[in-house]
Design an enzyme around this catalytic site. Structure first.
Site, mmCIF file in Angstrom:
data_model
loop_
_atom_site.group_PDB
_atom_site.id
_atom_site.type_symbol
_atom_site.label_atom_id
_atom_site.label_comp_id
_atom_site.label_asym_id
_atom_site.label_seq_id
_atom_site.Cartn_x
_atom_site.Cartn_y
_atom_site.Cartn_z
ATOM 1 N N CYS A 61 0.822 -1.213 0.000
ATOM 2 C CA CYS A 61 0.000 0.000 0.000
ATOM 3 C C CYS A 61 0.855 1.262 0.000
ATOM 4 O O CYS A 61 0.375 2.345 -0.320
ATOM 5 C CB CYS A 61 -0.938 -0.014 1.204
ATOM 6 S SG CYS A 61 -1.863 -1.558 1.337
ATOM 7 N N ALA A 315 -6.201 -4.775 1.886
ATOM 8 C CA ALA A 315 -5.156 -5.288 2.765
ATOM 9 C C ALA A 315 -5.682 -5.734 4.127
ATOM 10 O O ALA A 315 -5.207 -6.723 4.688
ATOM 11 C CB ALA A 315 -4.083 -4.218 2.947
HETATM 12 P P1 FAD Z 1 -0.196 -9.874 -1.887
HETATM 13 O O1 FAD Z 1 0.001 -9.049 -0.668
HETATM 14 O O2 FAD Z 1 -0.145 -9.202 -3.202
HETATM 15 O O3 FAD Z 1 0.856 -11.039 -1.862
HETATM 16 C C1 FAD Z 1 0.861 -12.039 -2.849
HETATM 17 C C2 FAD Z 1 2.278 -12.453 -3.150
HETATM 18 O O4 FAD Z 1 2.236 -13.747 -3.701
HETATM 19 C C3 FAD Z 1 2.957 -11.578 -4.186
HETATM 20 O O5 FAD Z 1 4.083 -10.940 -3.640
HETATM 21 C C4 FAD Z 1 3.330 -12.532 -5.316
HETATM 22 O O6 FAD Z 1 4.618 -12.279 -5.803
HETATM 23 C C5 FAD Z 1 3.265 -13.867 -4.637
HETATM 24 N N1 FAD Z 1 2.910 -14.975 -5.537
HETATM 25 C C6 FAD Z 1 1.927 -15.021 -6.458
HETATM 26 N N2 FAD Z 1 1.864 -16.220 -7.042
HETATM 27 C C7 FAD Z 1 2.848 -16.958 -6.496
HETATM 28 C C8 FAD Z 1 3.295 -18.304 -6.695
HETATM 29 N N3 FAD Z 1 2.697 -19.114 -7.558
HETATM 30 N N4 FAD Z 1 4.334 -18.735 -5.963
HETATM 31 C C9 FAD Z 1 4.924 -17.905 -5.067
HETATM 32 N N5 FAD Z 1 4.546 -16.647 -4.835
HETATM 33 C C10 FAD Z 1 3.509 -16.179 -5.538
HETATM 34 N N6 FAD Z 1 -5.292 -2.239 0.144
HETATM 35 C C11 FAD Z 1 -5.814 -1.463 1.107
HETATM 36 O O7 FAD Z 1 -6.635 -1.946 1.880
HETATM 37 N N7 FAD Z 1 -5.423 -0.156 1.257
HETATM 38 C C12 FAD Z 1 -4.509 0.420 0.437
HETATM 39 O O8 FAD Z 1 -4.165 1.592 0.601
HETATM 40 C C13 FAD Z 1 -3.954 -0.372 -0.605
HETATM 41 N N8 FAD Z 1 -3.054 0.163 -1.467
HETATM 42 C C14 FAD Z 1 -2.487 -0.651 -2.421
HETATM 43 C C15 FAD Z 1 -1.533 -0.104 -3.275
HETATM 44 C C16 FAD Z 1 -0.942 -0.907 -4.244
HETATM 45 C C17 FAD Z 1 0.081 -0.311 -5.179
HETATM 46 C C18 FAD Z 1 -1.303 -2.279 -4.351
HETATM 47 C C19 FAD Z 1 -0.658 -3.168 -5.376
HETATM 48 C C20 FAD Z 1 -2.263 -2.813 -3.525
HETATM 49 C C21 FAD Z 1 -2.866 -2.007 -2.549
HETATM 50 N N9 FAD Z 1 -3.834 -2.514 -1.690
HETATM 51 C C22 FAD Z 1 -4.376 -1.725 -0.713
HETATM 52 C C23 FAD Z 1 -4.299 -3.907 -1.820
HETATM 53 C C24 FAD Z 1 -3.552 -4.826 -0.869
HETATM 54 O O9 FAD Z 1 -2.192 -4.613 -1.006
HETATM 55 C C25 FAD Z 1 -3.921 -6.257 -1.206
HETATM 56 O O10 FAD Z 1 -5.306 -6.410 -1.028
HETATM 57 C C26 FAD Z 1 -3.198 -7.246 -0.318
HETATM 58 O O11 FAD Z 1 -1.833 -7.095 -0.419
HETATM 59 C C27 FAD Z 1 -3.606 -8.667 -0.698
HETATM 60 O O12 FAD Z 1 -2.871 -9.580 0.032
HETATM 61 P P2 FAD Z 1 -2.516 -10.994 -0.595
HETATM 62 O O13 FAD Z 1 -1.749 -11.714 0.445
HETATM 63 O O14 FAD Z 1 -3.725 -11.590 -1.156
HETATM 64 O O15 FAD Z 1 -1.596 -10.650 -1.831
#
Ligand code: FAD
Length: 578
Positions: A61, A315
């Site tokens: 974020c 997040a």
């Molecule tokens: P992520 O945190 O994205 O983690 C997933 C990880 O899995 C990635 O690093 C990826 O490389 C890895 N991965 C994928 N496939 C594989 C595989 N096959 N093998 C190994 N590793 C793998 N949310 C908010 O609530 N407020 C905010 O202000 C906000 N700002 C954001 C700004 C940005 C630029 C971004 C990109 C997102 C933002 N979000 C925000 C959204 C929030 O970051 C996501 O909802 C959250 O990170 C999701 O968590 P996750 O664990 O599902 O995925």
């Protein structure tokens, strides 16, 4: 004498059961929350985290804010690293390690390290938190300066690109949602001439049009470009091509067109995928295979309002659900609450926040809604520094249930939405907002807090003490013969007027209302409050009267939204004129 048995009299000691192994795919928001919580609950378990990118536990974020230097240190975005995770939590976190296959029958995953041969890992429980992938335009030339922002690796590539551009170089951001607006904001701060291309006619999906309209106006006033009603069909070396054939020069292009769940791995393994494209999970985040959990952007959420499956890539949910999965794996009772989608964003120093359903969404679901707009000050008007905000509450007219809320302003916006989100989580009725006891001193709020005021209005509407129509219903009411009376104070008229309205200050209403006997009266003031007094007066004189909800200010925002729709395929200049 104490008897001691000799070792050969003993049965051989059973070999200690091997510690269970939890493998986690994705080492950021959801995955790392699972890993660290699980370690706190269970010291013996083997915990492995596989992360495709070069870093774990980074602050997604915060990524856009390093582009402009608002977050000056890149290191501040790296919250943990594998060495610290190993030392502190005994977590085996492996970066540049992609999980490429799941063998559910054998309970093994195949890992592909960036710098070595594939290998397999067995698991007792597998947690999928691979996030979501940015959508990309269909046609991208090999030398196109196109970037998406998801990981620290992506940020590094954007920084190299931005560092190589002179001030005033042109950036195009495809998409006017949360990430698009944040990136545009930071590229603009960085000195790039930035244009947002947005398919719809409003910024920040999820906001109703009249709530979103001031954001577009604000973005234009700050000097960014906006192209509404357009999509990018091709990204070329120094330009993007839009669907209407027009071309925008672009030295840098950011794809922020939304995200799709990274559910390919799960799909290939035969796990159930929902119509949303997200992995189907139960309330404890178990997939259709009970040994496999899924959380974060890849997994479907249960909507708080109607229980339907939806994607909510935020997040807070990923972190909370990561924790909940750790509890489930550790054998603790773990049922997660459904999702409201509470969100907040800074749009070039204007704040927009929302929770639950929009009016549009509720109406599209056939729900009869009561809608309340207000324009309160962030704190007591007599205390210096009070800032205006627009608040909106969407209520189920049959049950008084709060369906959602939106707010735009600066100070105090997020706080009001958080209070309403909390009220929704506790199933408080809209009228019950009137009774919330909220912290008050004049520099923080009002003795009747804006949230209390929403409750008062909701109660008046529920009791039939007041009746309102919305800005988008005014034309029909007038076409049906209603007369529109403007009861603003004389000093408020300079702001503009609704065409066709007759101005009668509240103080003169008693004398002049007879002229409208037998006609429906729509009464409006600046924000809806004075008109409530006028409406009560007119009703007591026997008139059929309704109040224009949110007054002139909401109507004006609604007209701006309409102008944005009409200018949807026009240029920045056209939008500015709107
Ligand atoms: P992520 O945190 O994205 O983690 C997933 C990880 O899995 C990635 O690093 C990826 O490389 C890895 N991965 C994928 N496939 C594989 C595989 N096959 N093998 C190994 N590793 C793998 N949310 C908010 O609530 N407020 C905010 O202000 C906000 N700002 C954001 C700004 C940005 C630029 C971004 C990109 C997102 C933002 N979000 C925000 C959204 C929030 O970051 C996501 O909802 C959250 O990170 C999701 O968590 P996750 O664990 O599902 O995925």
């Amino acid at each position: 004498m104490h008897h001691r048995s000799t070792p050969h009299h003993l049965a051989p000691a059973p070999a200690p059961a091997p510690a269970p192994v939890t493998v986690i795919v994705g080492g950021v928001a959801g995955g790392m929350s699972t890993a660290t919580r699980l370690r706190r609950l269970d010291e013996d378990r083997e915990i492995l985290v596989l992360e495709r990118s070069g870093a774990v536990s980074f602050a997604n974020c915060g990524l856009p804010y390093h582009v402009s230097g608002v977050i000056p240190e890149r290191a501040a975005l790296e919250l943990q690293d594998p060495a610290r995770l190993a030392a502190r939590f005994r977590i085996d976190a492996r970066v540049r390690s992609e999980v490429v296959a799941i063998d559910r029958a054998a309970r093994r995953v195949t890992v592909r390290p960036a710098d070595g041969a594939d290998y397999e890992l067995g698991y007792d429980e597998l947690v999928l938190s691979p996030g979501a992938a940015p959508r990309l335009p269909d046609r991208v030339a090999p030398d196109a300066p196109l970037h998406a922002l998801r990981t620290l690796d992506d940020l590094d590539a954007v920084m190299v690109a931005v560092d190589g551009l002179p001030s005033g170089a042109r950036a195009v951001v495809i998409g006017g949602g949360y990430i698009g607006v944040e990136m545009a904001d930071n590229l603009h701060r960085r000195g790039l001439a930035t244009t947002i291309v947005q398919r719809s006619s409003r910024l920040i999906g999820g906001l109703d049009p009249e709530m979103a309209a001031p954001l577009a106006e604000h973005v234009l006033e700050r000097g960014l470009g906006l192209r509404f009603g357009n999509t990018v069909t091709a990204v070329e070396a120094r330009r993007v091509v839009l669907d209407d054939g027009s071309v925008l020069p672009a030295d840098l292009v950011i794809a922020a067109m939304g995200v799709v769940p990274e559910s390919g791995l799960a799909r290939a393994a035969g796990l159930e995928i929902g119509a949303t494209g997200g992995i189907v999970v139960d309330d404890a985040h178990r997939t259709s295979d009970p040994a496999i959990y899924a959380i974060g952007d890849v997994a479907e959420k249960r909507d708080r309002v109607d229980g339907s499956a939806r994607l909510v890539p935020l997040a807070g949910l990923a972190n909370r659900h990561g924790r909940a999965v750790a509890d489930a794996i550790a054998g603790r009772p773990s049922i997660s609450a459904s999702a409201l989608g509470t969100a907040v964003i800074d749009v070039l120093s204007l704040t927009a926040a929302s929770t639950g359903w929009s009016e549009e969404h509720a109406r599209s679901r056939g729900i009869e809604v009561r809608v309340i707009h207000s324009h309160p000050l962030s704190h007591a008007g007599y205390f210096p520094g009070a800032r205006p905000m627009s608040l909106k509450l969407v209520v189920d007219a049959r049950t008084d249930r709060i369906l959602g809320a939106q707010a735009v302003g600066t100070e105090g916006v997020a706080r009001r939405i958080d209070v309403i989100a909390t009220a929704m989580a506790a199933d408080l009725a809209a009228s019950a907002l009137a009774d919330l006891e909220l912290a008050y001193a004049p520099q923080y709020g009002s003795a009747k807090d804006p949230v209390n005021m929403l409750g008062y209005i909701a109660r008046n509407l529920a009791d039939g003490e007041d009746a309102t129509i919305q800005w988008h219903e005014l034309d029909d009411a007038v076409a049906d013969g209603a007369v529109l009376l403007d009861v603003r104070a004389a000093g408020q008229l300079a702001e503009g007027a609704i065409p066709g309205a007759t101005w009668i200050p509240v103080e003169e209403l008693r004398e002049r209302a007879d002229a409208y006997a037998g006609r429906r009266i729509v009464v409006h003031c600046r924000i809806g409050q004075g008109a409530h007094t006028a409406a009560r007066l007119l009703a007591s004189l026997g008139h059929d009267v309704v109040n224009l909800d949110g007054g002139y200010l909401t109507w004006r925002d609604g007209m701006r939204a309409r102008a944005h729709e009409h200018a949807a395929d026009a240029t920045t200049a056209d939008l500015r004129a709107a």
